[in-house]
Design an enzyme around this catalytic site. Sequence first.
Site, PDB file in Angstrom:
ATOM      1  N   LYS A 208       1.062  -1.127  -0.390  1.00  0.00           N
ATOM      2  CA  LYS A 208       0.261  -0.071  -0.271  1.00  0.00           C
ATOM      3  C   LYS A 208       0.754   0.904  -0.032  1.00  0.00           C
ATOM      4  O   LYS A 208       1.259   2.142  -0.696  1.00  0.00           O
ATOM      5  CB  LYS A 208      -1.122  -0.302   1.254  1.00  0.00           C
ATOM      6  CG  LYS A 208      -1.392   1.444   1.599  1.00  0.00           C
ATOM      7  CD  LYS A 208      -2.319   0.832   2.648  1.00  0.00           C
ATOM      8  CE  LYS A 208      -3.630   2.338   3.273  1.00  0.00           C
ATOM      9  NZ  LYS A 208      -4.402   2.562   3.812  1.00  0.00           N
ATOM     10  N   GLU A 214      10.266  -4.553   4.455  1.00  0.00           N
ATOM     11  CA  GLU A 214      10.170  -5.510   4.450  1.00  0.00           C
ATOM     12  C   GLU A 214      10.758  -5.894   2.878  1.00  0.00           C
ATOM     13  O   GLU A 214      10.475  -6.653   1.756  1.00  0.00           O
ATOM     14  CB  GLU A 214       9.592  -6.870   4.848  1.00  0.00           C
ATOM     15  CG  GLU A 214       9.903  -7.315   6.878  1.00  0.00           C
ATOM     16  CD  GLU A 214       9.366  -6.028   7.565  1.00  0.00           C
ATOM     17  OE1 GLU A 214       9.278  -4.041   6.569  1.00  0.00           O
ATOM     18  OE2 GLU A 214       8.583  -6.514   8.349  1.00  0.00           O
ATOM     19  N   GLY A 270      -4.722  -1.811   4.849  1.00  0.00           N
ATOM     20  CA  GLY A 270      -3.735  -3.004   4.725  1.00  0.00           C
ATOM     21  C   GLY A 270      -4.455  -4.041   4.688  1.00  0.00           C
ATOM     22  O   GLY A 270      -4.921  -5.052   4.117  1.00  0.00           O
ATOM     23  N   ARG A 271      -5.605  -4.200   5.920  1.00  0.00           N
ATOM     24  CA  ARG A 271      -5.662  -5.558   6.341  1.00  0.00           C
ATOM     25  C   ARG A 271      -7.316  -5.912   5.448  1.00  0.00           C
ATOM     26  O   ARG A 271      -7.764  -7.112   5.687  1.00  0.00           O
ATOM     27  CB  ARG A 271      -5.681  -5.769   7.839  1.00  0.00           C
ATOM     28  CG  ARG A 271      -6.462  -4.629   8.660  1.00  0.00           C
ATOM     29  CD  ARG A 271      -5.712  -4.728   9.737  1.00  0.00           C
ATOM     30  NE  ARG A 271      -6.753  -4.100  10.471  1.00  0.00           N
ATOM     31  CZ  ARG A 271      -6.183  -2.576  11.012  1.00  0.00           C
ATOM     32  NH1 ARG A 271      -4.851  -2.185  10.823  1.00  0.00           N
ATOM     33  NH2 ARG A 271      -6.252  -1.633  11.693  1.00  0.00           N
ATOM     34  N   GLU A 356      -5.106  -6.861  15.084  1.00  0.00           N
ATOM     35  CA  GLU A 356      -3.764  -5.107  14.635  1.00  0.00           C
ATOM     36  C   GLU A 356      -5.059  -4.329  14.197  1.00  0.00           C
ATOM     37  O   GLU A 356      -5.334  -3.438  14.440  1.00  0.00           O
ATOM     38  CB  GLU A 356      -3.192  -5.396  12.466  1.00  0.00           C
ATOM     39  CG  GLU A 356      -2.523  -4.106  12.359  1.00  0.00           C
ATOM     40  CD  GLU A 356      -1.556  -4.133  11.518  1.00  0.00           C
ATOM     41  OE1 GLU A 356      -0.908  -5.170  11.409  1.00  0.00           O
ATOM     42  OE2 GLU A 356      -2.435  -4.221  10.172  1.00  0.00           O
ATOM     43  N   HIS A 387      -5.271 -33.387  17.165  1.00  0.00           N
ATOM     44  CA  HIS A 387      -4.757 -34.338  17.909  1.00  0.00           C
ATOM     45  C   HIS A 387      -3.854 -33.730  18.469  1.00  0.00           C
ATOM     46  O   HIS A 387      -2.416 -34.243  18.476  1.00  0.00           O
ATOM     47  CB  HIS A 387      -3.864 -35.019  17.003  1.00  0.00           C
ATOM     48  CG  HIS A 387      -5.205 -36.179  16.254  1.00  0.00           C
ATOM     49  ND1 HIS A 387      -5.070 -37.216  17.204  1.00  0.00           N
ATOM     50  CD2 HIS A 387      -5.783 -35.705  15.542  1.00  0.00           C
ATOM     51  CE1 HIS A 387      -6.676 -37.573  17.091  1.00  0.00           C
ATOM     52  NE2 HIS A 387      -7.332 -36.527  15.731  1.00  0.00           N
ATOM     53  N   LYS A 511       9.579  -0.873  14.130  1.00  0.00           N
ATOM     54  CA  LYS A 511      10.466  -0.463  12.800  1.00  0.00           C
ATOM     55  C   LYS A 511      11.314   0.521  12.574  1.00  0.00           C
ATOM     56  O   LYS A 511      12.131   0.556  12.435  1.00  0.00           O
ATOM     57  CB  LYS A 511       8.868   0.161  12.595  1.00  0.00           C
ATOM     58  CG  LYS A 511       8.368  -1.155  11.261  1.00  0.00           C
ATOM     59  CD  LYS A 511       7.301  -0.508  10.117  1.00  0.00           C
ATOM     60  CE  LYS A 511       6.132  -1.521  10.297  1.00  0.00           C
ATOM     61  NZ  LYS A 511       5.279  -0.196   9.142  1.00  0.00           N
TER      62      LYS A 511
HETATM   63  O1  F6P Z   1       3.721  -2.946   9.903  1.00  0.00           O
HETATM   64  C1  F6P Z   1       1.124  -3.259   9.769  1.00  0.00           C
HETATM   65  C2  F6P Z   1       1.898  -2.329   7.815  1.00  0.00           C
HETATM   66  O2  F6P Z   1       1.312  -1.451   8.529  1.00  0.00           O
HETATM   67  C3  F6P Z   1      -0.027  -3.442   7.997  1.00  0.00           C
HETATM   68  O3  F6P Z   1      -0.812  -2.774   8.599  1.00  0.00           O
HETATM   69  C4  F6P Z   1      -0.070  -3.586   6.762  1.00  0.00           C
HETATM   70  O4  F6P Z   1      -1.029  -4.689   5.974  1.00  0.00           O
HETATM   71  C5  F6P Z   1       1.494  -3.818   6.111  1.00  0.00           C
HETATM   72  O5  F6P Z   1       1.950  -3.054   7.106  1.00  0.00           O
HETATM   73  C6  F6P Z   1       2.161  -3.780   4.792  1.00  0.00           C
HETATM   74  O6  F6P Z   1       2.233  -2.230   4.113  1.00  0.00           O
HETATM   75  P1  F6P Z   1       2.592  -2.129   3.089  1.00  0.00           P
HETATM   76  O7  F6P Z   1       1.862  -2.966   1.954  1.00  0.00           O
HETATM   77  O8  F6P Z   1       2.349  -0.755   3.203  1.00  0.00           O
HETATM   78  O9  F6P Z   1       3.690  -2.593   2.338  1.00  0.00           O
END
Ligand code: F6P
Length: 547
Positions: A208, A214, A270-271, A356, A387, A511
């Site tokens: 987003k 990452e 995002g979620r 979240e 199990h 972060k």
């Molecule tokens: O660190 C949390 C977050 O902001 C989530 O809410 C989001 O889904 C994820 O990181 C990834 O964010 P982006 O889509 O901006 O890479």
Amino acid sequence: MSDSPTLDRRPEWAALEDHRAQGQPQLRELFAADPGRAERYVVRVGDLRIDYSKHLINDETLALLQELATATDVFGLRDAMFRGEHINATEDRAVLHTALRAARDAVIEVDGENVVPAVHAVLDRMSAFANRVRSGEWTGHTGRRIKNVVNIGIGGSDLGPAMAYEALRAFTARELTVRFVSNVDGADLHEATRDLDPAETLFIVASKTFTTIETITNATSARSWLLEGLGGDDKAVAKHFVALSTNAGKVTEFGIDTDNMFGFWDWVGGRYSFDSAIGLSLMIAVGPDRFLEMLDGFRIVDDHFRTASAESNAPLLLGLLGVWYGNFHDAQSHAVLPYSHYLSKFTAYLQQLDMESNGKSVQRDGRPVEWQTGPVVWGTPGTNGQHAYYQLIHQGTKLIPADFIGFARPVAELSDELRAQHDLLMANFFAQTQALAFGKTPDEVRAEGVPEELVPHKTFKGNHPTTTILARELTPSVLGQLIALYEHKVFVQGAVWNINSFDQWGVELGKVLAKRVEPALTEGADVPGLDPSTTALVAAYRELKEV
Ligand code: F6P
């Protein structure tokens, strides 16, 4: 600051406390006194039959919970969300994931602008692109057909498509290899690409913000892998990389042409973004028609949540049941146990959605909350969990409300022999909720001839609450319905608890600190201001790295 009493000072809250203080209802007794609850405590939405009869409730409990929902104006906030008001106040944003699945002719305005045409314009572009990839018309830099799709994203830009790809595997183009890379641990990208041919691989960079460390790190490494494999021609990037983002500037900076970008908007959290452009990898896998069927499923539950009466409103009921256990029984967690191998990632997806959203400890106006908020959400598919950890649910000391999700039919492509296994799977499904609810009394154990000293060990106290969600089969529409059901359940709980379910400041500190610590690991730099524990750990890491 609002003048209304805080949640725990409301008379409706006190009424629920009084009701709870009257003792714990026993499911055996509740069903004996009122067998009709098995039919009465069922709500239907779309293809979902949701049975909440095995809950520690009676009509009075439900009425009191509904009064709490009225007092906290859950439906008022719901309507404000659907109207596009900026209910995410800490980020000053509308919350309109529901617009992502609105019908083409719907009108939903954000700050005076109808956003539905833009939603469908992106869907149309996604569909055209997905069809080109699926048909082989879109080729790689060397003219070879795309056979592999690798989605690079994390959190909401990974969990949704990864979960749905598993869920709908039976509907996917089996000749395509679709993989998901999220972890900044290089092993993730390595394992996802080691047996792939770069000439046949499309990377979808999903972020987003397009600033998530990452994702950008993995995307940069993926680009190096691609260019190395294709002779270093930068032009290859245009045929092998597309971006899903709200941030055109950063996408361009990364080197992806905005012609190859599929956008969405800041009013999609995002979620809550999986049914936006973020779902492109799934759309390529299942095809646009199936993807649109899934959106229809979301919309069925959106319409239900928006229009159904309080008494028959499934997300409202599920949300209130969670409040009943979290706030009046001290339940700390909530298990989601799908009896479908295809839903192996469903609970992991819900973890982000729920934890979240509702892992918050301040109210919407900034005052601390004095009550429990979101539960720990966990679980894996049955029967495997039976199990492993079900022992604790049955005979441990903790109250763990659980959702059981099952289907009447297995997917069509299974062989007759494997299809026949489905009844055994579902026999377990029904047996577990029965055992959890009704247990086994000491007398029943004795009647089986069990020696007296073993009776306490073999007794099942029962009275463990469960919801049973049953549908005919796991189709794209049903998957959409399930996701929307949980999205709105989470919304209801956030509304009752008076928290903002749509920000996530709690992930920021880690972060920032990771960025601060990194130079100490990569360059051995001294990092001023590190606490003694972290300093010692970093020193140990550096030492181990060298030997
Ligand atoms: O660190 C949390 C977050 O902001 C989530 O809410 C989001 O889904 C994820 O990181 C990834 O964010 P982006 O889509 O901006 O890479």
